[in-house]
Design a protein around this motif. Structure first.
Motif, mmCIF file in Angstrom:
data_model
loop_
_atom_site.group_PDB
_atom_site.id
_atom_site.type_symbol
_atom_site.label_atom_id
_atom_site.label_comp_id
_atom_site.label_asym_id
_atom_site.label_seq_id
_atom_site.Cartn_x
_atom_site.Cartn_y
_atom_site.Cartn_z
ATOM 1 N N HIS A 43 0.798 -1.222 0.000
ATOM 2 C CA HIS A 43 0.000 0.000 0.000
ATOM 3 C C HIS A 43 0.834 1.278 0.000
ATOM 4 O O HIS A 43 0.379 2.325 -0.433
ATOM 5 C CB HIS A 43 -0.919 0.016 1.224
ATOM 6 N N HIS A 44 2.050 1.183 0.526
ATOM 7 C CA HIS A 44 2.881 2.379 0.606
ATOM 8 C C HIS A 44 4.307 1.920 0.848
ATOM 9 O O HIS A 44 4.571 1.198 1.813
ATOM 10 C CB HIS A 44 2.415 3.267 1.774
ATOM 11 N N TYR A 97 -0.229 3.339 -3.444
ATOM 12 C CA TYR A 97 -1.443 2.545 -3.225
ATOM 13 C C TYR A 97 -1.244 1.160 -3.822
ATOM 14 O O TYR A 97 -0.444 0.985 -4.757
ATOM 15 C CB TYR A 97 -2.684 3.218 -3.815
ATOM 16 N N GLN A 100 -0.884 0.100 -7.789
ATOM 17 C CA GLN A 100 -0.305 1.182 -8.601
ATOM 18 C C GLN A 100 0.608 0.588 -9.676
ATOM 19 O O GLN A 100 1.464 -0.243 -9.384
ATOM 20 C CB GLN A 100 0.491 2.137 -7.702
ATOM 21 N N THR A 129 0.873 3.417 6.559
ATOM 22 C CA THR A 129 -0.255 3.668 5.670
ATOM 23 C C THR A 129 -1.393 4.356 6.410
ATOM 24 O O THR A 129 -1.520 4.235 7.621
ATOM 25 C CB THR A 129 -0.800 2.343 5.110
ATOM 26 N N TRP A 131 -5.641 4.927 6.077
ATOM 27 C CA TRP A 131 -6.856 4.468 5.406
ATOM 28 C C TRP A 131 -8.040 5.380 5.614
ATOM 29 O O TRP A 131 -8.943 5.428 4.801
ATOM 30 C CB TRP A 131 -7.258 3.076 5.924
ATOM 31 N N GLY A 314 -7.597 9.623 -1.980
ATOM 32 C CA GLY A 314 -6.732 8.473 -2.206
ATOM 33 C C GLY A 314 -5.296 8.943 -2.348
ATOM 34 O O GLY A 314 -4.907 9.975 -1.791
ATOM 35 N N ALA A 315 -4.513 8.232 -3.129
ATOM 36 C CA ALA A 315 -3.073 8.470 -3.161
ATOM 37 C C ALA A 315 -2.669 9.734 -3.928
ATOM 38 O O ALA A 315 -1.619 10.302 -3.667
ATOM 39 C CB ALA A 315 -2.365 7.255 -3.759
ATOM 40 N N ASN A 350 -3.828 6.276 1.532
ATOM 41 C CA ASN A 350 -3.198 5.243 0.703
ATOM 42 C C ASN A 350 -4.232 4.371 0.000
ATOM 43 O O ASN A 350 -3.961 3.231 -0.380
ATOM 44 C CB ASN A 350 -2.244 4.382 1.528
ATOM 45 N N ARG A 351 -5.424 4.926 -0.175
ATOM 46 C CA ARG A 351 -6.423 4.221 -0.976
ATOM 47 C C ARG A 351 -6.109 4.455 -2.453
ATOM 48 O O ARG A 351 -5.301 5.308 -2.803
ATOM 49 C CB ARG A 351 -7.818 4.769 -0.666
ATOM 50 N N VAL A 352 -6.781 3.701 -3.343
ATOM 51 C CA VAL A 352 -6.648 4.009 -4.769
ATOM 52 C C VAL A 352 -7.123 5.440 -4.974
ATOM 53 O O VAL A 352 -8.000 5.911 -4.250
ATOM 54 C CB VAL A 352 -7.484 3.075 -5.679
#
Ligand code: FES
Ligand code: FES
Lengths: 455, 170
Positions: A43-44, A97, A100, A129, A131, A314-315, A350-352
């Motif tokens: 995620h990161h 994310y 990616q 991360t 959320w 998101g990201a 760190n979401r899409v």
């Protein structure tokens, strides 16, 4: 006016029912390669190693593209409006994310492309991360974006979208009741039945023909042209048939990277996302965090509203600053409130990356506003229709951004719903119209809300 | 291996474990059936195999060697639409159209095997066919109306299609 009131068949209906409509994935060209992406499994993280040499040696692999192949790595979706870019076409030294894209492998078939992806050597150093948009907003939250967690580039480099109208202090002093609520709609995946797909054909005259499922062809054209530093007259985009989009196909998700691979391979390339990739890595509608505090009188006038909105981008930023701006203009819903204090933030997590979906930015605020209206009704024991009719937008009322309404439909809609559901309205409310306020519909606090200018 | 697709007997060269969907789309160029998920979850790839609806994405081609396959293309053509196809056009049951090939095939099988115009039964018959555009209401209406077969599509002077009711369906 042949069309008004007529029953017009869909121009594409017969194609759809006979299987003759051609979507991007239905196009084949001779010599076409298949593409597969290396996507971030975390995620990161910092990318500490990226080596594609073994992938390039996999039999059947014709091209591997990474950030080093992109002429202009970052180009923001709102760059055209002068808003700086933050998202690389392919991840360079970090991923923000899960899902990616980092590299794309174009090969004779999907099996070879998949083997190529598996042969890429990559190492990550994971980072903390975030959320939840509300947690990411806190000043002591881990920082997940190089700009900080708050998008900082609204006009005059402000870190928020802010609306101030009237005298919020006075509204709260004059109120009989102060009613607050917090509203948090979740992310929604668009789930178009056709996953993201594009096919790019390098033509013998040096142009690229780009078959795309985009909802926004000319927009995508600009994005592709900027990243690839290829003039528009070298790009031909073929689109128009979209297998469902719902807003999720306005981001130029696949065609630029496919074009890059096609240029490098010198062969046509098709990149079609699996359903799993679509769920994992395609953009979603944003989660939102909205707090509303209203200053209300006992007889049901809303004098003032304070609102805090956190828009989970998101990201990366993509269109979120624009979505939040629309949101802010609609934060009184279909009602007129004279004193306003609105702060909206686009917050990184760190979401899409999130994007448009059916009423971009507005569905969230409509949900919050209407739910809040019902909360006020419940807490004060008001009639739900009459409370709404009282505060409903009328001709020459002004919106939060001082647009004078010329064609508001709130009164008519509420009366129709009351009629359809058999809800008896008191005579004054049954007789209410959308005509400019006067008499009992024009209490002191709304007098300076009436304007015939600024529409 | 051989399969008969919409009346044409064709040789299949793909490996036996290749899905029927991939064989149809990639080898035989029959692209009506759509790849919505390739995991059995959406129904867009539905075809008739020896008359029964099958998710072609989950059907290994070797398992149906010698079978008769009917895709949406085999149910009717633009100038000769089947009742289900006519009804889908008339009732606006196809928006983006991506789920439509599977829907039309499944609905055709439902009606051909004696399905009624009962909304609940239609819903049951189309279970597992995902449509993100229409909200299903129009699809169910179309299937119910196709049971009666009481409308017709004719060509307008401009060359487009218009729908003309010939019966008393709503
Ligand atoms: S593609 Fe076969 S069920 Fe979705
Ligand atoms: S019409 Fe678009 S998915 Fe059904």
């Amino acid at each position: 006016m042949k069309a008004v009131g007529a029953r017009l068949p869909r121009y594409d209906g017969v194609g759809h029912v006979t299987g003759q409509t051609t979507y991007v994935d239905d196009f084949r060209v001779h010599g076409m390669l298949w593409a597969k992406a290396l996507r971030s499994p975390v995620h990161h993280a910092a990318i500490t190693k990226l080596d594609t040499s073994r992938a390039e040696a996999v039999p059947g692999v014709h091209a591997v593209v990474t950030h080093t192949d992109v002429p202009q790595l970052e180009y923001g979706h709102l760059s055209g409006l002068g808003i700086p870019a933050d998202e690389p076409l392919l991840a360079k030294d970090e991923v923000r994310y899960m899902g990616q894209p980092i590299a794309l492998v174009a090969a004779e078939d999907l099996e070879a492309a998949t083997a190529g992806v598996a042969a890429i050597e990559i190492e990550y150093e994971e980072r903390p991360t975030l959320w939840d948009v509300r947690e990411a907003f806190d000043s002591d939250a881990a920082v997940v974006h190089r700009w900080g967690n708050w998008y900082p580039h609204f006009e005059d480099e402000m870190d928020r979208r802010q609306i101030r109208k009237g005298d919020i202090q006075k509204a709260f002093e004059d109120a009989d009741h102060i009613i607050q609520g917090v509203y948090r709609p979740a992310a929604i995946e668009h789930v178009p039945m056709e996953t993201q797909v594009s096919m790019v054909v390098p033509e013998s005259d040096g142009r690229l023909t780009i078959h795309s499922c985009t909802q926004a062809m000319y927009f995508s054209l600009g994005v592709i042209s900027a990243h690839l530093q290829v003039p528009l007259n070298k790009l031909k985009i073929v689109g128009g048939t979209v297998g469902g989009g719902f807003g999720g196909k306005v981001d130029t998700a696949s065609e630029t990277i496919t074009a890059l691979a096609a240029m490098k391979a010198g062969r046509p390339v098709k990149w079609r996302w699996t359903r799993e990739e679509e769920f994992l890595a395609s953009s979603t509608r944003a989660p939102w965090h909205m707090e509303i505090i209203d200053a209300v009188t006992s007889d049901g006038w809303i004098l003032g509203r304070k609102m805090l909105t956190l828009h989970d981008s998101g990201a990366y930023a993509r269109f979120s600053p624009y979505g939040l701006t629309k949101h802010s203009f609609h934060h009184t819903g279909a009602y007129t409130i004279p004193h306003l204090h609105f702060d909206g933030y686009v917050v990184f997590t760190n979401r899409v990356p999130t994007t448009a979906m059916r009423g971009f930015g507005v569905t969230s605020v409509s949900f919050a506003v209407e739910t809040h209206m019902s909360r006020i009704v419940d807490e004060l024991g008001l009639d739900p229709y009459e409370f709404r009719l009282k505060n409903a937008n009328r001709i020459h009322d002004t919106s939060p951004n001082r647009i004078s309404y010329t064609d508001p439909s709130t009164v008519d809609v509420l009366q129709s719903i009351a009629g359809a559901t058999g809800h008896d309205l008191a005579p004054a409310y049954a007789a209410a119209t959308r005509e400019p306020r006067e008499g009992e519909w024009l209490p002191d606090h709304l007098v300076d809300q009436i304007s015939t200018e600024g529409h | 291996m051989n399969i008969t697709v919409n009346g044409d007997e064709l040789e299949v060269r793909s490996p036996g474990l290749t899905s029927l969907l991939r064989v149809l789309r990639d080898e035989l160029d029959v692209v009506g059936p759509k790849a919505g998920c390739e995991a059995g979850g959406c129904g867009a790839c539905t075809v008739l195999v020896d008359g029964a609806p099958r998710r072609s994405c989950l059907t290994a081609v070797a398992a149906i060697d010698g079978a008769e396959v009917t895709t949406v293309e085999g149910l009717g053509a633009a100038d000769d639409l089947s009742p289900v196809q006519q009804a889908f056009v008339h009732y606006y049951a196809a928006q983006c159209g991506f789920c439509t090939p599977g829907m039309v095939v499944a609905a055709t099988h439902y009606l051909d095997s004696g399905g009624s115009d009962d909304r609940k039964e239609i819903q049951e018959a189309l279970r597992g066919h995902v449509c993100r555009c229409t909200g299903y209401v129009k699809i169910i209406e179309a299937v119910a109306a196709a049971r009666g077969g009481n409308f017709d599509l004719t060509t307008t002077a401009e060359g487009g299609y218009t729908t003309v009711m010939t019966g008393d369906a709503k």
